[in-house]
Structures are given as C-alpha cells and as structure tokens.
Design a protein around this motif. Sequence first.
Motif, PDB file in Angstrom:
ATOM      1  N   ALA A   1       3.558  14.663  -0.133  1.00 22.36           N
ATOM      2  CA  ALA A   1       2.184  14.975  -0.551  1.00 22.36           C
ATOM      3  C   ALA A   1       1.826  16.415  -0.197  1.00 22.36           C
ATOM      4  O   ALA A   1       1.151  17.110  -0.975  1.00 22.36           O
ATOM      5  N   SER A   2       2.291  16.879   0.965  1.00 22.83           N
ATOM      6  CA  SER A   2       2.047  18.275   1.351  1.00 22.83           C
ATOM      7  C   SER A   2       2.768  19.228   0.403  1.00 22.83           C
ATOM      8  O   SER A   2       2.206  20.250  -0.017  1.00 22.83           O
ATOM      9  N   TYR A   3       4.025  18.884   0.057  1.00 21.34           N
ATOM     10  CA  TYR A   3       4.770  19.705  -0.902  1.00 21.34           C
ATOM     11  C   TYR A   3       4.062  19.749  -2.256  1.00 21.34           C
ATOM     12  O   TYR A   3       3.940  20.814  -2.873  1.00 21.34           O
TER      13      TYR A   3
ATOM     14  N   LEU B   1       2.077   9.292  -6.156  1.00 19.77           N
ATOM     15  CA  LEU B   1       2.639  10.628  -5.954  1.00 19.77           C
ATOM     16  C   LEU B   1       3.707  10.946  -6.991  1.00 19.77           C
ATOM     17  O   LEU B   1       3.793  12.087  -7.477  1.00 19.77           O
ATOM     18  N   GLU B   2       4.526   9.961  -7.332  1.00 16.99           N
ATOM     19  CA  GLU B   2       5.563  10.191  -8.347  1.00 16.99           C
ATOM     20  C   GLU B   2       4.925  10.553  -9.687  1.00 16.99           C
ATOM     21  O   GLU B   2       5.382  11.478 -10.367  1.00 16.99           O
ATOM     22  N   ARG B   3       3.887   9.824 -10.063  1.00 14.97           N
ATOM     23  CA  ARG B   3       3.224  10.115 -11.334  1.00 14.97           C
ATOM     24  C   ARG B   3       2.529  11.479 -11.299  1.00 14.97           C
ATOM     25  O   ARG B   3       2.572  12.236 -12.280  1.00 14.97           O
ATOM     26  N   ALA B   4       1.906  11.798 -10.167  1.00 13.08           N
ATOM     27  CA  ALA B   4       1.249  13.102 -10.040  1.00 13.08           C
ATOM     28  C   ALA B   4       2.271  14.233 -10.125  1.00 13.08           C
ATOM     29  O   ALA B   4       2.013  15.268 -10.749  1.00 13.08           O
ATOM     30  N   GLY B   5       3.447  14.035  -9.497  1.00 17.32           N
ATOM     31  CA  GLY B   5       4.493  15.055  -9.576  1.00 17.32           C
ATOM     32  C   GLY B   5       4.991  15.239 -11.002  1.00 17.32           C
ATOM     33  O   GLY B   5       5.218  16.372 -11.446  1.00 17.32           O
TER      34      GLY B   5
ATOM     35  N   LEU C   1      -6.541  14.087  -6.526  1.00 16.99           N
ATOM     36  CA  LEU C   1      -5.790  12.839  -6.342  1.00 16.99           C
ATOM     37  C   LEU C   1      -4.795  12.961  -5.195  1.00 16.99           C
ATOM     38  O   LEU C   1      -4.685  12.051  -4.352  1.00 16.99           O
ATOM     39  N   THR C   2      -4.087  14.077  -5.132  1.00 22.35           N
ATOM     40  CA  THR C   2      -3.091  14.266  -4.076  1.00 22.35           C
ATOM     41  C   THR C   2      -3.735  14.310  -2.703  1.00 22.35           C
ATOM     42  O   THR C   2      -3.213  13.741  -1.731  1.00 22.35           O
TER      43      THR C   2
ATOM     44  N   VAL D   1       0.836  -1.206   0.000  1.00 23.07           N
ATOM     45  CA  VAL D   1       0.000   0.000   0.000  1.00 23.07           C
ATOM     46  C   VAL D   1       0.872   1.257   0.000  1.00 23.07           C
ATOM     47  O   VAL D   1       0.612   2.219  -0.741  1.00 23.07           O
ATOM     48  N   ILE D   2       1.926   1.250   0.813  1.00 24.53           N
ATOM     49  CA  ILE D   2       2.832   2.410   0.865  1.00 24.53           C
ATOM     50  C   ILE D   2       3.529   2.597  -0.474  1.00 24.53           C
ATOM     51  O   ILE D   2       3.650   3.720  -0.982  1.00 24.53           O
ATOM     52  N   ASP D   3       4.001   1.493  -1.075  1.00 25.42           N
ATOM     53  CA  ASP D   3       4.650   1.581  -2.391  1.00 25.42           C
ATOM     54  C   ASP D   3       3.683   2.114  -3.438  1.00 25.42           C
ATOM     55  O   ASP D   3       4.067   2.909  -4.313  1.00 25.42           O
ATOM     56  N   ARG D   4       2.439   1.670  -3.372  1.00 23.93           N
ATOM     57  CA  ARG D   4       1.434   2.129  -4.336  1.00 23.93           C
ATOM     58  C   ARG D   4       1.196   3.632  -4.207  1.00 23.93           C
ATOM     59  O   ARG D   4       1.136   4.355  -5.204  1.00 23.93           O
TER      60      ARG D   4
END
Length: 326
Positions: free
Chosen positions: A240-242, A149-153, A191-192, A141-144
């Motif tokens: 996620a906050s950043y 987040l990586e894709r959203a960034g 999403l974020t 779950v953490i990896d997912r």
Amino acid sequence: MLSVFVPSESSLKKAADVELAALPESAVWVDLVKPTSTEDKAVERLAGIAVPTREDMQEIEISSRLYIENGARYMTATLMCAADTENPRTTAVTFILASHRLVTVRYDSPKPFMLVENKLARSCAPGITGEMVLMELLDAVIDRNADILERAGSDMDTISHDIFEPEGAARTGHSKRYSDILIAIGRKGDLTSKVRESLVSIGRVVTFVAAAVDGVKWSKDMREQLKTMQRDVTSLTDHASYLSNKITFVLDAMLGVVNLEQNNIIKLFSVMAVVLMPPTLIASIYGMNFKLMPELEWQHGYPFALVAMLLAAVGPYVFFKWKKWL
C-alpha cells in the motif's frame, strides 16, 4: 439487527425467530448490526459483557480500541466498505471474544462478513468456537484488502499508460481527458489511503489476538495462522505504501504533462507573435502619412511591400524550424 449463529452438524447456521429474552446458549457468534438498546442488553445478558456504543467505537486511541475487560477481549478495527463503488468508505467494527463466543458490533456492511457467513453456512470445522470464527473474519478482511490493492494497482497501470502512451487523438491532449485522469488518480489515492488505514488497524488486532492471555491457549494451527496473518498484513502495508508512492509519481507526471501542453500553447502564440511582428512593422511604416515618402511614387511599390511582408514573415519561421525550436 441481531443475528445469532449456532453450530449445526458440520455447518454454522443462522438461528431463525430468535427471542431477545432467551438467546440460545449454544451460540458461538452473535452479530449486531446497528443494534438497538434492547438488543444490546440481550447480548450483554447472554455473554456477560458490555457492548460498546458507536461513539466508543469511533475512538482512535489504542487503549480504547484494544483492551481486556472482565476476561473479555475487545478489539476495534477499521474495515473497508463499498470499495467497488466510486465512494468507498471505512467503518469501525468491534470484535468481542468472551467465553469462546464471538460478538461483533458494526454499523455498516463490510463484504467479508457476508463471505464468512456464507462459507460457514456451507461447512465448518467440528466444535467451532468464537475464536475460530474470528480467525475466519480476519482472514477474509485481509484477503479483501489484498483484492482492493490488486485492483487499484491494475487501474494505476492503465492510468499510467493513458498518460505516457496515449493513443490516437489523445496524444494532442484534451482538457476533459486530463480532468478525468486527475479525478481517477485522486480516487485511487483516497482508496489506497483508506486500505492502508484498515491494514494498520487489522495488524494491531492480529498482534493483540496473538498475545498470550490468561486462560486462553491457541492451538498450534491457530498460532501458525496468526503468524501468517501478521506476515500478510506487513507485506500488504508495504505494498500500500508502494502504491501510494506510485500514485504520487503519476500525479506529478500528469501535472507535468499538463504544464508541457500549456507551454506548447504559449510557445505557439509566442512564435506567431514573432512571425507577425516584421510584416506589421513594414505595414506600419508604409501606413504613415508623411508627405515625403519616395516609395509612394513607385509604380511597383504596393507589390514590393507585400513581398517584403511575406519574406519578413517566412524568414523567422524558417529560422525557428532550422534551430528546431518548433
């Protein structure tokens, strides 16, 4: 739907043709997906627990999500679903640890469950227990969430480039292009926020699992794994906050660009009005029907009026260009 997983040599296999009246005692993981009342009662008899209802899982109080009852630990977390689509959503999933057996209750299909099921079906540690399955699920779950987040960034970097460094005709602005960018920013923001909500709930679950409980002793490797998970959740929550702050900045910048485009349009109309005012004034003067107007008798009065209107229009335009207002 009820899925029962039992150890088989060096893997965790999904039992086929399971009878609800006689669930295998060797099961270390029981997965309930949209369970019926009959399936709930069968699992309750096997594990000696009370399976929470969907309404119980929707509770947001910490005391209703993380608690111990009759020696079993109940942990409800918010997980991401359909994050790869245009309509991501969250779902509540309950993890129940009882007598080294894990029971999961869910009403959706988070991707980590499928990944862990396939991974353990290939190979697993000998003597696998419910605690070990829980570790695998939490880690997945953490990896997912990290992948989301990586894709959203990356997507936000692309959106920023489209706003600040547009190519070709996009530099002039286009209402549909701006609408598409605003919609994309809104979706990434949604999403974020959902990922951040999931990370907060997972962090609470990891902390609850790591807490000392009577009769349960974590191995050294599991304690280290839990500490690593806590660090990962903390770093991902900060990221996620950043990312949320970056999305807010990009949204403000996008609205600023839209305002600049609107101001340029208004400025163009204002300049055109000022340029046309002097010729209009001249035409209005010589369009008046007074009897005594000496210029009406001039042989070259008409060309003179045209030249005067042309100079009156060109003069303000040249002045604006010289002052760099255009």
